[in-house]
Design a protein around this motif. Sequence first.
Motif, PDB file in Angstrom:
ATOM      1  N   PHE A  49      51.847  50.837  54.578  1.00 41.25           N
ATOM      2  CA  PHE A  49      52.427  49.912  55.545  1.00 41.25           C
ATOM      3  C   PHE A  49      51.487  49.625  56.711  1.00 41.25           C
ATOM      4  CE2 PHE A  49      55.579  52.941  53.824  1.00 41.25           C
ATOM      5  CZ  PHE A  49      56.182  52.080  52.917  1.00 41.25           C
ATOM      6  N   VAL A  50      50.613  50.584  57.040  1.00 46.53           N
ATOM      7  CA  VAL A  50      49.709  50.407  58.178  1.00 46.53           C
ATOM      8  C   VAL A  50      48.411  49.729  57.750  1.00 46.53           C
ATOM      9  CG1 VAL A  50      48.375  51.618  59.947  1.00 46.53           C
ATOM     10  CG2 VAL A  50      50.667  52.413  59.363  1.00 46.53           C
ATOM     11  N   THR A  51      47.822  50.204  56.663  1.00 44.84           N
ATOM     12  CA  THR A  51      46.516  49.693  56.224  1.00 44.84           C
ATOM     13  C   THR A  51      46.638  48.491  55.304  1.00 44.84           C
ATOM     14  OG1 THR A  51      45.630  51.948  56.352  1.00 44.84           O
ATOM     15  CG2 THR A  51      44.328  50.316  55.133  1.00 44.84           C
ATOM     16  N   ASP A  52      47.534  48.590  54.323  1.00 42.33           N
ATOM     17  CA  ASP A  52      47.637  47.538  53.312  1.00 42.33           C
ATOM     18  C   ASP A  52      48.596  46.421  53.697  1.00 42.33           C
ATOM     19  OD1 ASP A  52      45.883  48.900  51.509  1.00 42.33           O
ATOM     20  OD2 ASP A  52      47.530  50.281  51.062  1.00 42.33           O
ATOM     21  N   VAL A  54      51.899  46.226  53.740  1.00 42.23           N
ATOM     22  CA  VAL A  54      53.137  46.060  52.982  1.00 42.23           C
ATOM     23  C   VAL A  54      54.324  46.264  53.917  1.00 42.23           C
ATOM     24  CG1 VAL A  54      54.518  46.942  51.066  1.00 42.23           C
ATOM     25  CG2 VAL A  54      52.033  46.804  50.849  1.00 42.23           C
ATOM     26  N   SER A  55      55.315  45.427  53.794  1.00 40.89           N
ATOM     27  CA  SER A  55      56.517  45.553  54.624  1.00 40.89           C
ATOM     28  C   SER A  55      57.388  46.697  54.101  1.00 40.89           C
ATOM     29  CB  SER A  55      57.298  44.246  54.608  1.00 40.89           C
ATOM     30  OG  SER A  55      58.577  44.418  55.179  1.00 40.89           O
ATOM     31  N   ASP A  73      52.958  34.417  48.009  1.00 42.17           N
ATOM     32  CA  ASP A  73      52.656  34.461  49.434  1.00 42.17           C
ATOM     33  C   ASP A  73      51.603  35.501  49.787  1.00 42.17           C
ATOM     34  OD1 ASP A  73      54.118  36.689  48.891  1.00 42.17           O
ATOM     35  OD2 ASP A  73      55.644  36.374  50.436  1.00 42.17           O
ATOM     36  N   GLY A  74      50.999  36.141  48.786  1.00 41.29           N
ATOM     37  CA  GLY A  74      49.925  37.101  49.016  1.00 41.29           C
ATOM     38  C   GLY A  74      50.357  38.527  49.234  1.00 41.29           C
ATOM     39  N   THR A  75      51.654  38.797  49.208  1.00 41.31           N
ATOM     40  CA  THR A  75      52.128  40.168  49.398  1.00 41.31           C
ATOM     41  C   THR A  75      52.117  40.914  48.065  1.00 41.31           C
ATOM     42  OG1 THR A  75      54.416  39.450  49.078  1.00 41.31           O
ATOM     43  CG2 THR A  75      53.578  39.527  51.342  1.00 41.31           C
ATOM     44  N   PRO A  76      51.737  42.186  48.077  1.00 39.61           N
ATOM     45  CA  PRO A  76      51.701  42.968  46.830  1.00 39.61           C
ATOM     46  C   PRO A  76      53.109  43.170  46.265  1.00 39.61           C
ATOM     47  CG  PRO A  76      50.417  44.025  48.564  1.00 39.61           C
ATOM     48  CD  PRO A  76      51.201  42.943  49.211  1.00 39.61           C
ATOM     49  N   THR A 270      43.009  53.181  47.429  1.00 37.48           N
ATOM     50  CA  THR A 270      43.409  51.834  47.023  1.00 37.48           C
ATOM     51  C   THR A 270      44.910  51.652  47.214  1.00 37.48           C
ATOM     52  OG1 THR A 270      43.752  52.531  44.724  1.00 37.48           O
ATOM     53  CG2 THR A 270      41.551  51.738  45.333  1.00 37.48           C
ATOM     54  N   LEU A 271      45.351  50.406  47.146  1.00 33.24           N
ATOM     55  CA  LEU A 271      46.775  50.115  47.296  1.00 33.24           C
ATOM     56  C   LEU A 271      47.577  50.799  46.195  1.00 33.24           C
ATOM     57  CD1 LEU A 271      49.209  48.540  48.474  1.00 33.24           C
ATOM     58  CD2 LEU A 271      48.571  46.643  46.955  1.00 33.24           C
ATOM     59  N   GLU A 272      47.061  50.776  44.968  1.00 36.02           N
ATOM     60  CA  GLU A 272      47.761  51.411  43.851  1.00 36.02           C
ATOM     61  C   GLU A 272      47.992  52.892  44.102  1.00 36.02           C
ATOM     62  OE1 GLU A 272      45.200  49.481  43.626  1.00 36.02           O
ATOM     63  OE2 GLU A 272      45.765  47.747  42.404  1.00 36.02           O
ATOM     64  N   ASN A 273      47.032  53.533  44.758  1.00 44.69           N
ATOM     65  CA  ASN A 273      47.170  54.958  45.065  1.00 44.69           C
ATOM     66  C   ASN A 273      48.071  55.180  46.269  1.00 44.69           C
ATOM     67  OD1 ASN A 273      45.879  57.534  46.669  1.00 44.69           O
ATOM     68  ND2 ASN A 273      45.843  57.839  44.454  1.00 44.69           N
ATOM     69  N   ASN A 274      47.937  54.342  47.279  1.00 43.10           N
ATOM     70  CA  ASN A 274      48.731  54.514  48.503  1.00 43.10           C
ATOM     71  C   ASN A 274      50.224  54.354  48.252  1.00 43.10           C
ATOM     72  OD1 ASN A 274      46.474  55.020  50.069  1.00 43.10           O
ATOM     73  ND2 ASN A 274      46.215  52.882  50.686  1.00 43.10           N
ATOM     74  N   VAL A 275      50.598  53.397  47.392  1.00 44.91           N
ATOM     75  CA  VAL A 275      52.026  53.203  47.148  1.00 44.91           C
ATOM     76  C   VAL A 275      52.623  54.407  46.407  1.00 44.91           C
ATOM     77  CG1 VAL A 275      51.954  50.697  47.207  1.00 44.91           C
ATOM     78  CG2 VAL A 275      51.535  51.886  45.049  1.00 44.91           C
ATOM     79  N   LEU A 276      51.804  55.085  45.615  1.00 46.42           N
ATOM     80  CA  LEU A 276      52.302  56.300  44.966  1.00 46.42           C
ATOM     81  C   LEU A 276      52.530  57.398  45.996  1.00 46.42           C
ATOM     82  CD1 LEU A 276      50.098  56.383  41.735  1.00 46.42           C
ATOM     83  CD2 LEU A 276      52.454  55.599  41.981  1.00 46.42           C
ATOM     84  N   TRP A 277      51.660  57.475  46.992  1.00 52.79           N
ATOM     85  CA  TRP A 277      51.883  58.437  48.074  1.00 52.79           C
ATOM     86  C   TRP A 277      53.134  58.064  48.878  1.00 52.79           C
ATOM     87  CZ3 TRP A 277      50.054  63.046  48.174  1.00 52.79           C
ATOM     88  CH2 TRP A 277      48.809  63.326  47.611  1.00 52.79           C
ATOM     89  N   SER A 278      53.427  56.781  48.963  1.00 53.48           N
ATOM     90  CA  SER A 278      54.670  56.362  49.636  1.00 53.48           C
ATOM     91  C   SER A 278      55.881  56.840  48.850  1.00 53.48           C
ATOM     92  CB  SER A 278      54.698  54.842  49.786  1.00 53.48           C
ATOM     93  OG  SER A 278      53.616  54.385  50.570  1.00 53.48           O
ATOM     94  N   LEU A 279      55.817  56.759  47.512  1.00 47.77           N
ATOM     95  CA  LEU A 279      56.900  57.310  46.699  1.00 47.77           C
ATOM     96  C   LEU A 279      57.018  58.821  46.914  1.00 47.77           C
ATOM     97  CD1 LEU A 279      56.394  55.444  43.289  1.00 47.77           C
ATOM     98  CD2 LEU A 279      57.875  54.817  45.196  1.00 47.77           C
TER      99      LEU A 279
END
Length: 305
Positions: A49-52, A54-55, A73-76, A270-279
Amino acid sequence: MTPGNLMKKSSKRRLESFGRTISLISTAVIVFIVLSILYFVTSKGISTFVTDGVSLGDFLTKSIWNPGTVADDGTPLVGALPMIAGSFLVTLISAALATPFAIAAALFMTEISPKSGKKILQPVIELLVGIPSVVYGFIGLTVVVPFVRSLFGGTGFGILSSTLVLFVMILPTVTSMSVDALNAVPRHYREASLAMGGTRWQTIYKVVLRAATPGLMTAVVFGMARAFGEALAVQMVIGNATLMPNSLVTPASTLTSILTMSMGNTVMGTLENNVLWSLATILLLMALFFNILTRYIGKKGAVKK
């Protein structure tokens, strides 16, 4: 006091001081490890949410999960709602199934037939506790999934198969803690009820179960925490489809199943890795929630007593 006694006292004081120091060091290490894990997982999780950019609202409410692509709209496309919904569904349904069986088994072991009940059920519970998760998953894959497929059609993978596997996995946990909760009810509660003319079933229902309610609720919460964090067994039978579950017999996914499948296939940062850390952060927060809820229930029970 003789010099020998003085030396013995001094030696005991040194041993006590050494023991206290070791205890404090061990406690500090444990606290440091826990805080480090919290910081590491949380800092990685909020990078989404801070770096990539994502809302947080989109992450929690959108239902399309494809971190490698972006919307118009460019959002992942990183909507985690299907995994969150899958985790809560398998947790709640498995806990709802396991609770009556666990309480019934605990009542049989403590109130109805303590000697034969423990002789029969105690080894079964210990055996279920000792079975590895991968064995549960393999049994679910070879027995539960074909059974669900033959009964309801489809592939057999989905929430229902995961629920049945988790039901067996959390049953010994809830049963063991329920037994402890029922045994903690003072004996004079039962004696007073029987002395007033209550039957054994009235005593169990109106006295024992009500007095043990905080402990039984704690057992259910622990079972839910166990189900919510289970990964391998669920991954093997749920289907791992990142889609909103529209029925109990269609493939779905959970937070843990997506984590175990995807974490080794991403690059750190990467974003793919960061979203897994969010999970993983959501899992961590849910673990904290279950612990806080358990402590709250325990305090309420202590106040009532």
